[in-house]
Scaffold this motif. Structure first.
Motif, mmCIF file in Angstrom:
data_model
loop_
_atom_site.group_PDB
_atom_site.id
_atom_site.type_symbol
_atom_site.label_atom_id
_atom_site.label_comp_id
_atom_site.label_asym_id
_atom_site.label_seq_id
_atom_site.Cartn_x
_atom_site.Cartn_y
_atom_site.Cartn_z
ATOM 1 N N LEU A 63 -0.867 14.928 9.068
ATOM 2 C CA LEU A 63 -0.586 16.350 9.298
ATOM 3 C C LEU A 63 0.081 16.563 10.652
ATOM 4 N N LEU A 77 3.650 15.335 10.444
ATOM 5 C CA LEU A 77 4.531 16.260 9.713
ATOM 6 C C LEU A 77 4.877 17.475 10.556
ATOM 7 N N ARG A 78 3.871 17.933 11.321
ATOM 8 C CA ARG A 78 4.094 19.149 12.115
ATOM 9 C C ARG A 78 5.176 18.935 13.178
ATOM 10 N N HIS A 90 8.004 17.685 12.479
ATOM 11 C CA HIS A 90 9.286 17.951 11.818
ATOM 12 C C HIS A 90 9.581 19.442 11.862
ATOM 13 N N ARG A 91 10.856 19.774 11.966
ATOM 14 C CA ARG A 91 11.217 21.195 11.881
ATOM 15 C C ARG A 91 11.122 21.640 10.429
ATOM 16 N N LEU A 119 10.858 19.702 6.115
ATOM 17 C CA LEU A 119 10.827 18.473 5.332
ATOM 18 C C LEU A 119 12.045 18.457 4.414
ATOM 19 N N ASN A 130 0.312 17.674 -2.135
ATOM 20 C CA ASN A 130 -0.829 18.497 -2.530
ATOM 21 C C ASN A 130 -2.167 17.799 -2.289
ATOM 22 N N LEU A 166 -3.143 18.350 1.320
ATOM 23 C CA LEU A 166 -3.691 19.676 1.593
ATOM 24 C C LEU A 166 -5.147 19.818 1.201
ATOM 25 N N VAL A 167 -5.564 19.098 0.162
ATOM 26 C CA VAL A 167 -6.947 19.284 -0.291
ATOM 27 C C VAL A 167 -7.882 18.179 0.204
ATOM 28 N N ILE A 224 8.917 15.215 -10.029
ATOM 29 C CA ILE A 224 9.766 16.001 -9.134
ATOM 30 C C ILE A 224 10.604 15.042 -8.294
ATOM 31 N N LEU A 275 -4.752 26.713 5.087
ATOM 32 C CA LEU A 275 -5.123 25.304 4.970
ATOM 33 C C LEU A 275 -6.593 25.155 4.582
ATOM 34 N N LEU A 281 -7.017 26.116 0.951
ATOM 35 C CA LEU A 281 -6.530 25.085 0.030
ATOM 36 C C LEU A 281 -7.510 23.915 -0.044
ATOM 37 N N MET A 292 3.051 20.725 -9.912
ATOM 38 C CA MET A 292 4.323 21.353 -9.533
ATOM 39 C C MET A 292 4.129 22.559 -8.615
ATOM 40 N N THR A 293 3.061 22.542 -7.817
ATOM 41 C CA THR A 293 2.899 23.617 -6.832
ATOM 42 C C THR A 293 3.714 23.268 -5.601
ATOM 43 N N ASN A 340 5.795 23.005 2.023
ATOM 44 C CA ASN A 340 6.358 22.230 3.124
ATOM 45 C C ASN A 340 6.420 23.025 4.427
ATOM 46 N N ILE A 348 4.091 25.201 5.210
ATOM 47 C CA ILE A 348 2.709 25.186 5.690
ATOM 48 C C ILE A 348 2.485 23.963 6.570
ATOM 49 N N LEU A 349 3.053 22.839 6.127
ATOM 50 C CA LEU A 349 2.818 21.576 6.812
ATOM 51 C C LEU A 349 3.479 21.497 8.179
ATOM 52 N N VAL A 350 4.622 22.164 8.331
ATOM 53 C CA VAL A 350 5.326 22.047 9.614
ATOM 54 C C VAL A 350 5.098 23.252 10.532
ATOM 55 N N SER A 351 4.237 24.204 10.088
ATOM 56 C CA SER A 351 4.033 25.402 10.903
ATOM 57 C C SER A 351 2.777 25.285 11.768
ATOM 58 N N ILE A 387 11.970 24.225 -8.107
ATOM 59 C CA ILE A 387 10.880 23.459 -8.709
ATOM 60 C C ILE A 387 9.947 24.419 -9.456
#
Lengths: 433, 433
Positions: free
Chosen positions: A140, A143-144, A146-147, A149, A172, A175-176, A213, B140, B143, B152-153, B172, B174-177, B213
């Motif tokens: 996490l 990833l954060r 990155h500006r 993904l 996903n 996240l869980v 996907i 977060l 979730l 496919m979320t 995506n 959510i992950l970088v914020s 998607i």
């Protein structure tokens, strides 16, 4: 610049998304298309380009300088850049590549080293990889940084020290999951991974069947992760494949621009008409063999198209079914025997059914029991040959490396015309002479 | 149970994924198919069912009791359950619905209330929604309370207090914020949202063009969020649409089971042959009008199929192009004029080109300058009429609510046969009598 033009320019460059602009260009006749393209800002050109069909893309690229091209494609994904470059002459491709920095060039050359219609040619190199022994919390945090993904990132790819692919970590799941579990604990290892040599047809089948996907592209021998394929590119493959079957059967190209200029269109269509003319002359040649018979019984000339056309229809139904079965992977040597047998029964039973009806109609029309009998037998023969040809031709052509969708219908028509005329007029000659 | 059977059972139920099992069933003739289906464990049946084509699905469902059906579909997504139920008689659907708990029933009835080929019929109701004023940190934590997210979320949907859709929050993002930013700050508001009444064709075009998607389904008037559509279902739509054009042109159904039994296949094909027989008799009727002329000049009977077949080929090229253009949304009343004009030029120029070649070949064959001249004129006339008919027919049929892919080729052949024979034999009658 007039107010109207300025308005169109604004709509093209800020109101519409690139894909919509591309659709608009594809839906416009050449003159309007040129005008619209001229109004698109240079920084939007690449984005629009990648959404255009191959034919229109080539046409526009041919009017650009190397520098313009390089600018236009600089912001695209590697696979999209590769797609565009594959539409250019090799020399121009090299020139465009030299304008790029080394990292970009290496990535694109990796994709270009595979044929366009393989997994390697479809892949992107913008993967985010992680190691199996780090925790979700670390992922996490990573990833954060990155500006954003890459588009269509539904999972991170897990690789070991030697860059070998060992699993995939769905976003996903991240996240869980608890922050202190490790990647190894939550990653999936039964992932569909794709060898770069896999054909795009097979890639599409994998994506469709497994509702993917994205999927990692992994060199089978070395287990090295090369990149990933995303559903948006696979959707294009599916669309192209389906278009290919439909358009090829009419002798058209799947990249065919609906609004290609008249001259270009005429030239292309002329080829197909010429090929079909040969088959038409073959059919005429067969009829010509029976001129004496026709001279005696003019009713034969009136009825003979019926025999040929019923065979053509019956055969093309089977042909279409088999070509589509091949395309979606339903047919192989194991079940072909059953299908040929089924088609024989279908041809025979429909032949018998319709021969009775046609014989009756013929009798009512010409009041000649002999002609009725002749056309009935000819119909049965032609319908059986037609369905067998329809079932076996695609198989044979595929073995010979010829595209069944393209050559199938021409050859089939020749067969059903020749057999139809031969059976009908031949029988008549035996009966009447 | 023999060892081989046990092995097949193991492969079907644990080694293969449901989609692969479905593919295997679709690739098997009826007997093997029945045998294989019998070996699938009941808890896997639903998963396999949803991957099967409509025709095979109906066939299998018809052999199940209501309770078996209810068990089979209990774990599927709402849209997949709705798809399966739409293949059943209304009475059975009601019975199956009564076996479900109220929440599931309400969800499925919501989807069932829209036609299968609309966005409403394609949607899933398993959306995860969040409010705009909470922080990413809270999202977060929310979730993490889920065991897993729906397939496919790729984004959470943002709704206000009245359940009105106001934006979408890509996973995506959510992950970088940062954790303390609010949803409102990072959500996207220029999202493609889809009204439930939108046709599946339009949905597919939106997904293709915007590389989506998933997309929210939102009632336009009330802005209420109803559900979401995911790419896996859209891929099926794209495949079906493409299949539809290809198969309809041969009078086949897009749900056609490649391995349907002989009797069923014969009956279906018989209908198409019957329709085409009528057009064949129409063509024969035209020839019959010129029996006296044919009686005098037998060469006419030999050559007449050439005129008809060249028209048929030229016309079907245009027809295929226009049907495909309609399907992908390239053609409308605005650019149809240009296309008709282009096709006229193409028909005229190819008519002139090939009429010269055919006239020469005819002269070499029959050494009759009159016949050469007659066939040349007939070819030009028929090619022009053919391309115009090919361009205009789909438009006309669509206005009348008739499927151009299905009816187009039959009507076109009738036109090119009638015009071809009429022009050729009619001119000959004028010249010779």
């Amino acid at each position: 610049e007039s107010g109207a033009l300025a308005q169109v320019r604004r709509i093209l460059n800020s109101d519409l998304q690139a894909a919509d602009v591309a659709h608009l260009l594809e839906s416009s006749p050449p003159k309007e298309r040129k005008l619209l393209w001229g109004l698109i800002d240079e920084e939007n050109e690449g984005d629009v380009l990648q959404h255009l069909g191959d034919e229109i893309q080539s046409w526009l690229l041919n009017q650009m300088s190397v520098q313009e091209m390089a600018n236009a494609i600089s912001d695209l994904d590697t696979d999209d850049v590769a797609d565009v470059l594959q539409n250019l002459p090799d020399k121009v491709t090299q020139e465009v590549l030299t304008t790029m920095d080394e990292q970009d060039r290496d990535r694109i050359e990796a994709v270009l080293s595979y044929p366009e219609d393989t997994a390697g040619g479809l892949m992107n190199t913008d993967t985010i990889t992680v190691r199996p022994d780090i925790t979700i919390e670390v992922v996490l945090r990573y990833l954060r940084r990155h500006r954003s993904l890459p588009d269509m990132t539904d999972s991170l790819l897990v690789v070991n020290r030697r860059d070998e692919f060992i699993g995939s970590l769905p976003i996903n799941k991240i996240l869980v999951s608890d922050g202190d579990t490790t990647v190894r604990e939550v990653m999936s290892t039964d992932v569909v991974s794709i060898d770069p040599e896999t054909t795009d047809t097979q890639v599409a089948q994998l994506f469709e069947r497994h509702d993917l996907i994205s999927a990692p592209v992994v060199e089978s021998h070395t287990h090295k992760l090369l990149g990933r394929i995303t559903i948006d590119d696979v959707v294009d493959v599916i669309r192209e494949e389906a278009d290919h079957s439909l358009l090829s059967m009419a002798g058209l190209d799947e990249d065919e621009d609906t609004f290609a200029p008249a001259l270009k269109t005429s030239r292309r269509r002329a080829v197909w008409l010429g090929i079909n003319l040969i088959t038409a002359f073959v059919a005429s040649g067969v009829i010509g063999m029976f001129q004496d018979t026709l001279d005696k019984v003019v009713a034969l000339a009136v009825l003979m198209p019926i025999v040929a056309s019923m065979g053509g229809i019956a055969g093309s139904q089977t042909l279409t079914l088999v070509i589509r079965g091949q395309a979606i992977g339903h047919l192989d040597s194991g079940n072909m025997g059953w299908l040929v047998n089924r088609e024989f029964i279908v041809g025979l039973s429909n032949g018998l059914l319709w021969s009775v009806i046609i014989a009756l109609a013929t009798y009512i029309w010409f009041q000649d029991i002999q002609i009725s009998l002749i056309i009935a037998i000819a119909i049965v023969i032609n319908l059986i040959i037609a369905v067998l040809a329809g079932a076996l031709l695609p198989l044979l052509l595929k073995k010979l490396g010829i595209d069944p969708a393209l050559a199938g219908s021409v050859i089939l028509t020749t067969v059903t015309d020749v057999v139809g005329f031969m059976a009908f007029l031949g029988l008549a000659t035996v009966f009447y002479l």
